[in-house]
Design a protein around this motif. Sequence first.
Motif, mmCIF file in Angstrom:
data_model
loop_
_atom_site.group_PDB
_atom_site.id
_atom_site.type_symbol
_atom_site.label_atom_id
_atom_site.label_comp_id
_atom_site.label_asym_id
_atom_site.label_seq_id
_atom_site.Cartn_x
_atom_site.Cartn_y
_atom_site.Cartn_z
ATOM 1 N N LEU A 31 30.055 53.615 23.370
ATOM 2 C CA LEU A 31 29.263 53.891 22.240
ATOM 3 C C LEU A 31 29.970 55.187 21.618
ATOM 4 O O LEU A 31 30.174 55.567 20.310
ATOM 5 C CB LEU A 31 27.745 54.233 22.506
ATOM 6 C CG LEU A 31 26.733 53.985 21.388
ATOM 7 C CD1 LEU A 31 26.797 52.811 20.756
ATOM 8 C CD2 LEU A 31 25.412 54.588 21.660
ATOM 9 N N LEU A 32 30.269 56.178 22.356
ATOM 10 C CA LEU A 32 30.632 57.557 21.868
ATOM 11 C C LEU A 32 32.255 57.289 21.509
ATOM 12 O O LEU A 32 32.996 57.948 20.661
ATOM 13 C CB LEU A 32 30.650 58.621 23.241
ATOM 14 C CG LEU A 32 29.217 59.139 23.221
ATOM 15 C CD1 LEU A 32 29.413 60.081 24.499
ATOM 16 C CD2 LEU A 32 28.566 59.579 22.224
ATOM 17 N N MET A 33 33.020 56.572 22.338
ATOM 18 C CA MET A 33 34.375 56.451 22.215
ATOM 19 C C MET A 33 35.016 55.283 21.522
ATOM 20 O O MET A 33 36.211 55.246 21.018
ATOM 21 C CB MET A 33 35.078 56.695 23.366
ATOM 22 C CG MET A 33 35.014 57.987 24.462
ATOM 23 S SD MET A 33 35.753 57.904 26.101
ATOM 24 C CE MET A 33 37.100 58.217 25.626
ATOM 25 N N PHE A 34 34.502 54.003 21.558
ATOM 26 C CA PHE A 34 34.896 52.981 20.761
ATOM 27 C C PHE A 34 34.188 52.930 19.337
ATOM 28 O O PHE A 34 34.820 52.368 18.251
ATOM 29 C CB PHE A 34 34.648 51.643 21.713
ATOM 30 C CG PHE A 34 35.251 50.501 21.290
ATOM 31 C CD1 PHE A 34 36.493 50.254 21.339
ATOM 32 C CD2 PHE A 34 34.624 49.656 20.429
ATOM 33 C CE1 PHE A 34 37.183 49.001 20.884
ATOM 34 C CE2 PHE A 34 35.090 48.321 19.881
ATOM 35 C CZ PHE A 34 36.538 48.223 20.035
ATOM 36 N N ALA A 35 32.876 52.927 19.315
ATOM 37 C CA ALA A 35 32.363 52.663 17.921
ATOM 38 C C ALA A 35 32.950 53.573 16.651
ATOM 39 O O ALA A 35 33.255 52.890 15.802
ATOM 40 C CB ALA A 35 30.730 53.131 17.971
ATOM 41 N N ALA B 25 29.371 51.893 11.537
ATOM 42 C CA ALA B 25 30.130 51.589 12.985
ATOM 43 C C ALA B 25 29.118 51.185 14.107
ATOM 44 O O ALA B 25 29.316 50.508 14.796
ATOM 45 C CB ALA B 25 31.245 52.600 13.344
ATOM 46 N N LEU B 26 28.387 52.195 14.012
ATOM 47 C CA LEU B 26 27.155 52.061 15.124
ATOM 48 C C LEU B 26 26.529 50.929 15.053
ATOM 49 O O LEU B 26 25.931 50.404 15.839
ATOM 50 C CB LEU B 26 26.310 53.483 15.299
ATOM 51 C CG LEU B 26 27.103 54.570 15.694
ATOM 52 C CD1 LEU B 26 26.113 55.786 15.550
ATOM 53 C CD2 LEU B 26 26.989 54.565 17.222
ATOM 54 N N PHE C 204 28.323 48.122 16.415
ATOM 55 C CA PHE C 204 28.688 47.928 17.964
ATOM 56 C C PHE C 204 27.626 48.342 18.673
ATOM 57 O O PHE C 204 27.539 47.771 19.846
ATOM 58 C CB PHE C 204 29.633 49.206 18.270
ATOM 59 C CG PHE C 204 30.461 49.091 19.554
ATOM 60 C CD1 PHE C 204 31.121 48.162 19.813
ATOM 61 C CD2 PHE C 204 29.967 49.993 20.480
ATOM 62 C CE1 PHE C 204 31.612 47.974 21.107
ATOM 63 C CE2 PHE C 204 30.437 50.096 21.670
ATOM 64 C CZ PHE C 204 31.034 49.087 22.095
ATOM 65 N N THR C 205 26.481 48.876 18.260
ATOM 66 C CA THR C 205 25.419 49.075 19.344
ATOM 67 C C THR C 205 24.831 47.715 19.779
ATOM 68 O O THR C 205 24.795 47.777 21.105
ATOM 69 C CB THR C 205 24.473 50.060 18.743
ATOM 70 O OG1 THR C 205 25.005 51.313 18.222
ATOM 71 C CG2 THR C 205 23.153 50.411 19.739
ATOM 72 N N PRO C 206 24.366 47.119 18.923
ATOM 73 C CA PRO C 206 23.753 45.631 19.375
ATOM 74 C C PRO C 206 24.630 44.872 20.461
ATOM 75 O O PRO C 206 24.356 44.307 21.454
ATOM 76 C CB PRO C 206 23.529 44.821 18.216
ATOM 77 C CG PRO C 206 24.232 45.461 17.019
ATOM 78 C CD PRO C 206 24.540 46.971 17.445
ATOM 79 N N ALA C 207 26.343 44.967 19.948
ATOM 80 C CA ALA C 207 27.149 44.348 20.874
ATOM 81 C C ALA C 207 27.081 44.978 22.256
ATOM 82 O O ALA C 207 27.286 44.343 23.270
ATOM 83 C CB ALA C 207 28.471 44.203 20.067
ATOM 84 N N VAL D 299 19.087 56.006 22.808
ATOM 85 C CA VAL D 299 18.977 57.338 22.286
ATOM 86 C C VAL D 299 20.341 58.129 21.883
ATOM 87 O O VAL D 299 20.045 58.548 20.903
ATOM 88 C CB VAL D 299 18.547 58.194 23.613
ATOM 89 C CG1 VAL D 299 18.685 59.626 23.735
ATOM 90 C CG2 VAL D 299 16.825 57.740 24.025
ATOM 91 N N VAL D 300 21.245 57.696 22.477
ATOM 92 C CA VAL D 300 22.555 58.316 22.030
ATOM 93 C C VAL D 300 22.930 57.810 20.879
ATOM 94 O O VAL D 300 23.322 58.637 20.124
ATOM 95 C CB VAL D 300 23.725 57.806 23.052
ATOM 96 C CG1 VAL D 300 25.099 58.112 22.558
ATOM 97 C CG2 VAL D 300 23.278 58.495 24.550
ATOM 98 N N ALA D 301 22.764 56.502 20.509
ATOM 99 C CA ALA D 301 22.988 56.058 19.102
ATOM 100 C C ALA D 301 21.958 56.977 17.989
ATOM 101 O O ALA D 301 22.361 57.104 16.825
ATOM 102 C CB ALA D 301 22.534 54.451 19.077
ATOM 103 N N ALA D 302 20.863 57.076 18.465
ATOM 104 C CA ALA D 302 19.749 57.765 17.655
ATOM 105 C C ALA D 302 20.376 59.223 17.293
ATOM 106 O O ALA D 302 20.271 59.512 16.165
ATOM 107 C CB ALA D 302 18.476 57.586 17.890
ATOM 108 N N VAL D 303 20.777 59.888 18.275
ATOM 109 C CA VAL D 303 21.590 61.214 18.264
ATOM 110 C C VAL D 303 22.389 61.085 17.221
ATOM 111 O O VAL D 303 22.789 62.048 16.535
ATOM 112 C CB VAL D 303 21.721 61.741 19.504
ATOM 113 C CG1 VAL D 303 22.352 63.165 19.464
ATOM 114 C CG2 VAL D 303 20.477 61.991 20.388
ATOM 115 N N MET D 304 23.340 59.945 17.216
ATOM 116 C CA MET D 304 24.534 60.033 16.385
ATOM 117 C C MET D 304 24.133 59.591 14.907
ATOM 118 O O MET D 304 24.934 59.271 14.054
ATOM 119 C CB MET D 304 25.520 59.080 16.950
ATOM 120 C CG MET D 304 26.150 59.533 18.435
ATOM 121 S SD MET D 304 27.032 58.184 19.219
ATOM 122 C CE MET D 304 28.570 58.147 18.055
#
Length: 249
Positions: free
Chosen positions: A34-38, A53-54, A57-60, A120-125
């Motif tokens: 999530l951090l490096m590819f999205a 982008a998130l 990629f997040t659901p994937a 949680v990480v996606a929400a922070v982003m």
Amino acid sequence: MIRHTLLFMVYELKKLFSNPVWPLFGIIQPVLYLLMFAPLLKSLTPGGTTVDALRMFTPASMMMIAVFGSLFSGFGLIAEIRSGALERYAVSPAWRPSIVLGRVVKDMVTLVIQAALVLVVAAVMGLRIGFVELVLVLALMAATGLFASSLSQGLALTVRDENGMSQTLNLFMLPIMLLAGLFIPIAFAPEWMRAVAPINPLYHAVEAGRALFAGDLGAKEIPIAFALFIGLAALTTWWSVRSLRKLAG
């Protein structure tokens, strides 16, 4: 029935967390994706932002966790077959299907922890998703993981060899990943891949997840994905339980 399944689930969780390194790696890996590819997908999205982008990629990544995080759970079962532990479980007073179902439920618990961390990480982003959409995404992830875990248990009980099982999984992993559009949406693929992709059930799960993260509850892929994976989960669970009964005689 439920008590025996929970007993095996707790037993498997204790084994899993007895060496915290492997669960930690399993949790960190999707976060790193999530951090490096999205961010690499920003140029492929209409808005060109990190949130876009998130949303792609997040659901994937969640479906990737559900499938490939559960597909390898059967290797532990092969070790127990070789040591004779599984046969001892099978002749115990425990309800036989709980031997398999307990492992499957353990995989579901692990998936929930991983999914929560990813969200949680996606929400922070900066990514946001509605409550109904979130519930549906988690339900679809659970159905997908249930299918993958049951398939892994059934394959382990049938093949009974780590090399044969790993070769079988590795043979199918790459085409399944690419034809699902996990890393890059199938819309960017060549025409022949776009034509073949709908044959892959995971493609429908990924597309349904992206529709839910976009807030499109009316997308046709959502009911298709649920129908496919609920049916596949029921079929593979039946197969794994039947394989266990055959092994136990």
